[in-house]
Design a protein around this motif. Sequence first.
Motif, mmCIF file in Angstrom:
data_model
loop_
_atom_site.group_PDB
_atom_site.id
_atom_site.type_symbol
_atom_site.label_atom_id
_atom_site.label_comp_id
_atom_site.label_asym_id
_atom_site.label_seq_id
_atom_site.Cartn_x
_atom_site.Cartn_y
_atom_site.Cartn_z
ATOM 1 N N UNK A 49 0.845 -1.193 0.000
ATOM 2 C CA UNK A 49 0.000 0.000 0.000
ATOM 3 C C UNK A 49 0.878 1.239 0.000
ATOM 4 N N UNK A 50 0.455 2.283 -0.717
ATOM 5 C CA UNK A 50 1.148 3.568 -0.659
ATOM 6 C C UNK A 50 0.178 4.679 -1.026
ATOM 7 N N UNK A 51 0.587 5.908 -0.771
ATOM 8 C CA UNK A 51 -0.157 7.064 -1.281
ATOM 9 C C UNK A 51 0.454 7.446 -2.632
ATOM 10 N N UNK A 52 -0.244 8.302 -3.385
ATOM 11 C CA UNK A 52 0.334 8.788 -4.638
ATOM 12 C C UNK A 52 1.649 9.524 -4.359
ATOM 13 N N UNK A 53 1.697 10.246 -3.252
ATOM 14 C CA UNK A 53 2.904 10.972 -2.849
ATOM 15 C C UNK A 53 4.063 9.992 -2.607
ATOM 16 N N UNK A 54 3.781 8.928 -1.857
ATOM 17 C CA UNK A 54 4.825 7.921 -1.594
ATOM 18 C C UNK A 54 5.256 7.234 -2.884
ATOM 19 N N UNK A 55 4.288 6.948 -3.736
ATOM 20 C CA UNK A 55 4.585 6.319 -5.029
ATOM 21 C C UNK A 55 5.513 7.227 -5.839
ATOM 22 N N UNK A 56 5.193 8.521 -5.890
ATOM 23 C CA UNK A 56 6.016 9.472 -6.646
ATOM 24 C C UNK A 56 7.427 9.571 -6.078
ATOM 25 N N UNK A 57 7.539 9.587 -4.744
ATOM 26 C CA UNK A 57 8.859 9.659 -4.108
ATOM 27 C C UNK A 57 9.710 8.446 -4.489
ATOM 28 N N UNK A 58 9.097 7.267 -4.481
ATOM 29 C CA UNK A 58 9.834 6.049 -4.823
ATOM 30 C C UNK A 58 10.210 6.037 -6.308
ATOM 31 N N UNK A 59 9.340 6.563 -7.167
ATOM 32 C CA UNK A 59 9.674 6.673 -8.600
ATOM 33 C C UNK A 59 10.948 7.503 -8.765
ATOM 34 N N UNK A 60 11.030 8.621 -8.026
ATOM 35 C CA UNK A 60 12.220 9.481 -8.101
ATOM 36 C C UNK A 60 13.457 8.747 -7.576
ATOM 37 N N UNK A 61 13.305 8.072 -6.458
ATOM 38 C CA UNK A 61 14.439 7.346 -5.862
ATOM 39 C C UNK A 61 14.949 6.252 -6.791
ATOM 40 N N UNK A 62 14.022 5.440 -7.302
ATOM 41 C CA UNK A 62 14.418 4.283 -8.117
ATOM 42 C C UNK A 62 14.952 4.691 -9.497
ATOM 43 N N UNK A 63 14.509 5.851 -9.985
ATOM 44 C CA UNK A 63 14.967 6.296 -11.309
ATOM 45 C C UNK A 63 16.170 7.230 -11.216
ATOM 46 N N UNK A 64 16.558 7.587 -9.986
ATOM 47 C CA UNK A 64 17.719 8.451 -9.802
ATOM 48 C C UNK A 64 17.453 9.915 -10.104
ATOM 49 N N UNK A 65 16.184 10.307 -10.134
ATOM 50 C CA UNK A 65 15.851 11.711 -10.398
ATOM 51 C C UNK A 65 16.005 12.522 -9.113
ATOM 52 N N UNK A 66 16.472 13.770 -9.237
ATOM 53 C CA UNK A 66 16.683 14.603 -8.060
ATOM 54 C C UNK A 66 15.504 15.497 -7.719
ATOM 55 N N UNK A 67 14.415 15.379 -8.466
ATOM 56 C CA UNK A 67 13.252 16.240 -8.246
ATOM 57 C C UNK A 67 12.651 16.011 -6.862
ATOM 58 N N UNK A 68 12.380 17.107 -6.156
ATOM 59 C CA UNK A 68 11.773 17.029 -4.825
ATOM 60 C C UNK A 68 10.260 16.835 -4.938
ATOM 61 N N UNK A 69 9.715 15.910 -4.161
ATOM 62 C CA UNK A 69 8.276 15.665 -4.146
ATOM 63 C C UNK A 69 7.700 16.209 -2.835
ATOM 64 N N UNK A 70 6.725 17.093 -2.965
ATOM 65 C CA UNK A 70 6.070 17.684 -1.790
ATOM 66 C C UNK A 70 4.648 17.146 -1.670
#
Length: 290
Positions: free
Chosen positions: A220-241
């Motif tokens: 289970x995750x929120x859309x916010x958590x999902x987006x944060x993990x997408x950034x982490x796993x893809x190596x993107x530096x974009x901050x998710x708020x």
Amino acid sequence: MTGVDQRTLKVVVTGANGQLGRELVMMDSKGRFAITGLDRSVLDITNLEQCREVLAQLRPDVVIHCAAYTAVDKAEAEPDEAFRINAAGTRNIALASREIGAKLCAISTDYVFDGTGTIPYKEYDRTNPLTVYGQSKLAGEQLVQSLHDRYFIVRTSWVYGAYGNNFVKTMLKLASERDQLKVVADQFGSPTYTYDLALFLLELAATDYYGLYHASNSGICSWYEFAKVIMEESGCGTQIEPCTTAEFPRPAPRPSYSVMDHSAIRSNGLEPLRPWREALRHYLSNTKRI
């Protein structure tokens, strides 16, 4: 496993150009399935006679019905069109499949629930769709149940994959353009990778374990958590708020909780879909970036 057909099964997939339909058509099934994809240029599911003619000609063992009206917000303004495709179109596929003796696997959605729950929805929990899209998909489910005697209805959620537009692709595209993104943190669900869902659907289609299923990657995750993990796993530096649903009003209300319990998968001894983060990692390492 008892109840499993070991022959090479002839499978027809409707909506073959959609996210899930294309995944199924492109799947290497190691000779277990002979898969034919039908897009709207070949099969208009709202035309009953055409459904009958095309399926009678192809005579599949199984029809996996992925074709659908999926524009959730747009459906609020054009309910007739949503019901014409998701209800009447599904009725046509159910009738035409039954008449040639083909099993039917119909794809449905978490939107049949109202999203006010706090524990994962079981297959036979009370439905209460709050959107036209959800109501039209539930109508399709009910028509399958009343018109066909050998069916699987598979509800899924938060779908993404290699084909078509989806949340993961949107996040990666926005990340290439911005340093910071706001994502809703008060909606919870389970992401579903089309590759894993397609494998499950083919496994299910080979059985006679008919009925209603919930299928999503586990966890289970929120859309916010999902987006944060997408950034982490893809190596993107974009901050998710994080932000609230109220900050991003939409014509159709989104379920705040659409986590689905997989009790039918467990009780029938089928293989559960892997954890969502593991699935995302597979997607990112096997898909060309935007």
